[in-house]
Design a protein around this motif. Structure first.
Motif, PDB file in Angstrom:
ATOM      1  N   SER A 194       0.834  -1.194   0.000  1.00  0.00           N
ATOM      2  CA  SER A 194       0.000   0.000   0.000  1.00  0.00           C
ATOM      3  C   SER A 194       0.872   1.248   0.000  1.00  0.00           C
ATOM      4  CB  SER A 194      -0.900   0.020   1.243  1.00  0.00           C
ATOM      5  OG  SER A 194      -1.791  -1.059   1.218  1.00  0.00           O
ATOM      6  N   VAL A 195       0.248   2.349  -0.373  1.00  0.00           N
ATOM      7  CA  VAL A 195       0.927   3.640  -0.363  1.00  0.00           C
ATOM      8  C   VAL A 195       0.060   4.656   0.364  1.00  0.00           C
ATOM      9  CG1 VAL A 195       2.167   3.158  -2.501  1.00  0.00           C
ATOM     10  CG2 VAL A 195      -0.010   4.402  -2.601  1.00  0.00           C
ATOM     11  N   ILE A 196       0.692   5.757   0.730  1.00  0.00           N
ATOM     12  CA  ILE A 196       0.010   6.871   1.386  1.00  0.00           C
ATOM     13  C   ILE A 196      -0.292   7.953   0.354  1.00  0.00           C
ATOM     14  CG2 ILE A 196       0.262   8.735   3.096  1.00  0.00           C
ATOM     15  CD1 ILE A 196       0.085   6.040   4.440  1.00  0.00           C
ATOM     16  N   ALA A 197      -1.527   8.446   0.383  1.00  0.00           N
ATOM     17  CA  ALA A 197      -1.910   9.647  -0.371  1.00  0.00           C
ATOM     18  C   ALA A 197      -2.120  10.774   0.635  1.00  0.00           C
ATOM     19  CB  ALA A 197      -3.186   9.402  -1.168  1.00  0.00           C
ATOM     20  N   SER A 198      -1.886  11.996   0.207  1.00  0.00           N
ATOM     21  CA  SER A 198      -2.013  13.132   1.129  1.00  0.00           C
ATOM     22  C   SER A 198      -3.468  13.496   1.401  1.00  0.00           C
ATOM     23  CB  SER A 198      -1.265  14.344   0.591  1.00  0.00           C
ATOM     24  OG  SER A 198      -1.822  14.767  -0.639  1.00  0.00           O
ATOM     25  N   ASP A 199      -4.339  13.261   0.420  1.00  0.00           N
ATOM     26  CA  ASP A 199      -5.752  13.624   0.582  1.00  0.00           C
ATOM     27  C   ASP A 199      -6.582  12.896  -0.474  1.00  0.00           C
ATOM     28  OD1 ASP A 199      -5.446  15.089  -1.859  1.00  0.00           O
ATOM     29  OD2 ASP A 199      -4.917  16.891  -0.739  1.00  0.00           O
ATOM     30  N   PHE A 200      -7.894  13.095  -0.418  1.00  0.00           N
ATOM     31  CA  PHE A 200      -8.802  12.380  -1.316  1.00  0.00           C
ATOM     32  C   PHE A 200      -8.589  12.780  -2.772  1.00  0.00           C
ATOM     33  CE2 PHE A 200     -13.074  11.305  -3.054  1.00  0.00           C
ATOM     34  CZ  PHE A 200     -13.026   9.942  -2.792  1.00  0.00           C
ATOM     35  N   GLU A 201      -8.300  14.040  -3.032  1.00  0.00           N
ATOM     36  CA  GLU A 201      -8.071  14.483  -4.406  1.00  0.00           C
ATOM     37  C   GLU A 201      -6.865  13.776  -5.003  1.00  0.00           C
ATOM     38  OE1 GLU A 201      -8.678  16.654  -1.813  1.00  0.00           O
ATOM     39  OE2 GLU A 201     -10.758  16.924  -2.438  1.00  0.00           O
ATOM     40  N   GLN A 202      -5.819  13.599  -4.193  1.00  0.00           N
ATOM     41  CA  GLN A 202      -4.638  12.890  -4.686  1.00  0.00           C
ATOM     42  C   GLN A 202      -4.974  11.417  -4.939  1.00  0.00           C
ATOM     43  OE1 GLN A 202      -1.004  12.508  -2.183  1.00  0.00           O
ATOM     44  NE2 GLN A 202      -0.046  13.672  -3.848  1.00  0.00           N
ATOM     45  N   LEU A 203      -5.713  10.795  -4.034  1.00  0.00           N
ATOM     46  CA  LEU A 203      -6.159   9.412  -4.242  1.00  0.00           C
ATOM     47  C   LEU A 203      -6.884   9.299  -5.585  1.00  0.00           C
ATOM     48  CD1 LEU A 203      -7.871   6.994  -1.786  1.00  0.00           C
ATOM     49  CD2 LEU A 203      -9.037   7.591  -3.898  1.00  0.00           C
TER      50      LEU A 203
END
Length: 190
Positions: A60-69
């Motif tokens: 898995s990876v980390i996204a900074s926020d929903f828009e980035q996801l």
């Protein structure tokens, strides 16, 4: 020698970004567990985690926020609504990935990507700063329980990691709840 910094260090994001930028490995806190973090586009850095953990599988990876996801995935409007309803505390979503976001070695079946947006701010702040995904893999050897005590992490992995971001001992956790998109439905897989 592992660099050991408190989460309260004023330069913590700069230090972590520098380590990741040179292909290094960090250990950082999330809302569930400490995670091994590397630049999710860097095959050599990803290989370090696989060697340490003694396995080779999607991460898995980390996204900074929903828009980035959303920018890293290919979702229909229906699928976006499904994810929106479940996103939040301690969730990971396995979603169809946009090509080139992460190295192919950590993609799941059918070119999927596991994405988290932890409520702990460190990972999301770091990804917002650097602009690319970092891995989020529990700090353990394959088959062992994840470690949530920075002192024990250093004892076990001290020579293999470049930087540990110490937020103290985290409460025990089974990790995040994992959902997968399948045929316009969310399926809970853990």
């Amino acid at each position: 020698m592992t660099k050991h910094l408190s989460i309260d260090n004023a330069n913590i994001l700069d230090n972590a970004a520098e380590v990741l930028g040179r292909g290094g490995l960090i250990v950082y806190p999330t809302d569930t567990l400490y995670g091994f973090g590397v630049d999710a586009r860097n095959k050599d850095a990803i290989d370090k985690i696989n060697i340490i953990k003694g396995r080779n599988s999607p991460m898995s990876v980390i996204a900074s926020d929903f828009e980035q996801l959303l920018s890293w995935t290919r979702l229909s409007d229906i699928e976006i609504d499904l994810v929106t309803k479940k996103i939040g505390d301690k969730t990971t979503f396995i979603l169809p990935a946009v090509e080139g976001i992460i190295h192919v070695s950590i993609l799941g079946p059918d070119n999927t990507i596991g994405i988290r947006i932890p409520t702990h701010p460190f990972g999301t702040d770091l990804v917002a700063k650097i602009g690319y995904p970092i891995t989020s893999s529990s700090v353990n050897r394959h088959g062992n329980k994840p470690l949530n005590n920075p002192t024990k992490i250093i004892q076990e992995f001290g020579e293999e990691i470049d930087l540990i971001i110490d937020a103290g001992i985290l409460p025990p956790s089974g990790g995040s709840t994992i959902y997968k998109i399948h045929k316009n439905r969310l399926k809970k897989i853990r």
